[in-house]
Design a protein around this motif. Structure first.
Motif, short mmCIF file in Angstrom:
data_model
loop_
_atom_site.label_atom_id
_atom_site.label_comp_id
_atom_site.label_asym_id
_atom_site.label_seq_id
_atom_site.Cartn_x
_atom_site.Cartn_y
_atom_site.Cartn_z
N ALA A 104 0.84 -1.21 0.00
CA ALA A 104 0.00 0.00 0.00
C ALA A 104 0.87 1.25 0.00
O ALA A 104 0.57 2.22 -0.72
CB ALA A 104 -0.93 -0.01 1.21
N GLN A 105 1.95 1.23 0.78
CA GLN A 105 2.85 2.39 0.81
C GLN A 105 3.52 2.59 -0.55
O GLN A 105 3.66 3.72 -1.03
CB GLN A 105 3.90 2.22 1.91
CG GLN A 105 3.33 2.37 3.31
CD GLN A 105 4.33 2.01 4.40
OE1 GLN A 105 5.32 1.34 4.16
NE2 GLN A 105 4.03 2.46 5.62
N LYS A 106 3.91 1.49 -1.19
CA LYS A 106 4.52 1.57 -2.52
C LYS A 106 3.52 2.15 -3.53
O LYS A 106 3.86 3.03 -4.32
CB LYS A 106 4.98 0.19 -2.96
CG LYS A 106 5.65 0.16 -4.30
CD LYS A 106 6.06 -1.24 -4.70
CE LYS A 106 6.62 -1.24 -6.11
NZ LYS A 106 6.86 -2.59 -6.60
N ASN A 107 2.27 1.64 -3.47
CA ASN A 107 1.24 2.15 -4.38
C ASN A 107 0.98 3.64 -4.13
O ASN A 107 0.81 4.41 -5.08
CB ASN A 107 -0.06 1.37 -4.21
CG ASN A 107 0.02 -0.02 -4.81
OD1 ASN A 107 0.89 -0.29 -5.62
ND2 ASN A 107 -0.89 -0.88 -4.41
N ALA A 108 0.96 4.05 -2.85
CA ALA A 108 0.73 5.46 -2.53
C ALA A 108 1.86 6.32 -3.10
O ALA A 108 1.61 7.39 -3.66
CB ALA A 108 0.63 5.64 -1.01
N ARG A 109 3.11 5.86 -2.97
CA ARG A 109 4.25 6.59 -3.54
C ARG A 109 4.11 6.72 -5.05
O ARG A 109 4.31 7.81 -5.62
CB ARG A 109 5.56 5.87 -3.20
CG ARG A 109 6.21 6.32 -1.92
CD ARG A 109 7.64 5.79 -1.79
NE ARG A 109 7.75 4.35 -1.95
CZ ARG A 109 7.66 3.46 -0.97
NH1 ARG A 109 7.42 3.86 0.26
NH2 ARG A 109 7.79 2.17 -1.21
N GLU A 110 3.75 5.59 -5.68
CA GLU A 110 3.59 5.61 -7.14
C GLU A 110 2.47 6.56 -7.55
O GLU A 110 2.60 7.29 -8.53
CB GLU A 110 3.33 4.20 -7.66
CG GLU A 110 4.55 3.29 -7.59
CD GLU A 110 4.24 1.86 -7.98
OE1 GLU A 110 3.08 1.54 -8.33
OE2 GLU A 110 5.17 1.03 -7.91
N ILE A 111 1.38 6.55 -6.80
CA ILE A 111 0.24 7.44 -7.11
C ILE A 111 0.67 8.90 -6.93
O ILE A 111 0.37 9.75 -7.77
CB ILE A 111 -0.99 7.09 -6.24
CG1 ILE A 111 -1.57 5.75 -6.70
CG2 ILE A 111 -2.04 8.19 -6.31
CD1 ILE A 111 -2.64 5.19 -5.79
N ARG A 112 1.39 9.20 -5.82
CA ARG A 112 1.86 10.57 -5.59
C ARG A 112 2.79 11.01 -6.73
O ARG A 112 2.67 12.11 -7.26
CB ARG A 112 2.60 10.66 -4.25
CG ARG A 112 1.69 10.91 -3.07
CD ARG A 112 2.47 11.34 -1.83
NE ARG A 112 3.56 10.45 -1.45
CZ ARG A 112 3.46 9.41 -0.65
NH1 ARG A 112 2.29 9.07 -0.15
NH2 ARG A 112 4.52 8.68 -0.36
N LEU A 113 3.73 10.13 -7.10
CA LEU A 113 4.65 10.48 -8.19
C LEU A 113 3.88 10.68 -9.50
O LEU A 113 4.16 11.62 -10.25
CB LEU A 113 5.72 9.39 -8.36
CG LEU A 113 6.77 9.32 -7.27
CD1 LEU A 113 7.71 8.12 -7.49
CD2 LEU A 113 7.59 10.60 -7.22
N TYR A 118 1.68 14.18 -13.57
CA TYR A 118 0.50 14.63 -14.32
C TYR A 118 0.29 16.12 -14.12
O TYR A 118 0.06 16.88 -15.08
CB TYR A 118 -0.74 13.84 -13.87
CG TYR A 118 -2.01 14.31 -14.52
CD1 TYR A 118 -2.28 14.04 -15.87
CD2 TYR A 118 -2.94 15.05 -13.80
CE1 TYR A 118 -3.44 14.49 -16.47
CE2 TYR A 118 -4.10 15.51 -14.39
CZ TYR A 118 -4.36 15.21 -15.73
OH TYR A 118 -5.51 15.66 -16.33
N ALA A 119 0.39 16.57 -12.83
CA ALA A 119 0.21 18.00 -12.54
C ALA A 119 1.28 18.81 -13.26
O ALA A 119 0.98 19.88 -13.84
CB ALA A 119 0.25 18.24 -11.03
N ASP A 120 2.52 18.31 -13.23
CA ASP A 120 3.61 19.00 -13.90
C ASP A 120 3.35 19.08 -15.40
O ASP A 120 3.55 20.12 -16.04
CB ASP A 120 4.94 18.30 -13.62
CG ASP A 120 6.12 19.06 -14.19
OD1 ASP A 120 6.21 20.28 -13.93
OD2 ASP A 120 6.94 18.43 -14.90
N SER A 121 2.85 17.97 -15.95
CA SER A 121 2.55 17.92 -17.38
C SER A 121 1.43 18.89 -17.72
O SER A 121 1.50 19.62 -18.71
CB SER A 121 2.20 16.48 -17.76
OG SER A 121 1.26 16.42 -18.77
#
Length: 145
Positions: A104-113, A118-121
């Motif tokens: 779950a922590q790995k998925n959260a990191r991936e989602i944040r990244l 996406y926001a940067d794009s």
């Protein structure tokens, strides 16, 4: 056991009988000795039966005690195995919980990244559009002057 009492009576008879001088022998009333022997023959089977019963009862009690001891040992072994299993189950549950949390922590990191990218794009696109719009506005203003 009554046979022991009868033997003691026989010993007393020999002890109180008159001794024959210089021989180590004694005079015993034959009828009294035969009476004691007869009584021994009568009592001996009862005493043997009783002794046999006591022996069998002792054996039975020992076997029962051994069975009970074996049952107690089996119960204890089962309880220990159960506790070990519970410990293993708990240990595995903690391991699985830790794996789920790590995932779950790995998925959260991936989602944040992914969200940042996406926001940067999106912001980059907006910046490009604004830059183009600014360029158009400058060009239009230059033409107006």
């Amino acid at each position: 056991m009554e046979i022991l009492t009868i033997l003691e009576t026989l010993e007393e008879l020999v002890e109180r009988s008159a001794s024959v001088p210089f021989s180590g022998k004694c005079l015993i009333d034959r009828e009294e000795v035969f009476e004691i022997i007869k009584e021994m023959r009568i009592k001996l089977p009862d005493d043997i039966k009783q002794a046999k019963w006591v022996k069998e009862e002792r054996q039975r009690i020992l076997l029962e005690a051994q069975k009970e001891a074996n049952n107690i040992m089996k119960d204890a072994e089962n309880k220990i195995a159960s506790l070990v299993d519970e410990h293993e189950i708990t240990k595995k549950a903690y391991e699985q919980a830790n794996e789920i949390i790590a995932g779950a922590q790995k998925n959260a990191r991936e989602i944040r990244l992914g969200a940042r990218e996406y926001a940067d794009s999106v912001l980059n696109k907006v910046e490009e559009i604004l830059t183009d719009a600014t360029d158009v506005i400058r060009t239009n203003r230059s033409e107006l002057k």
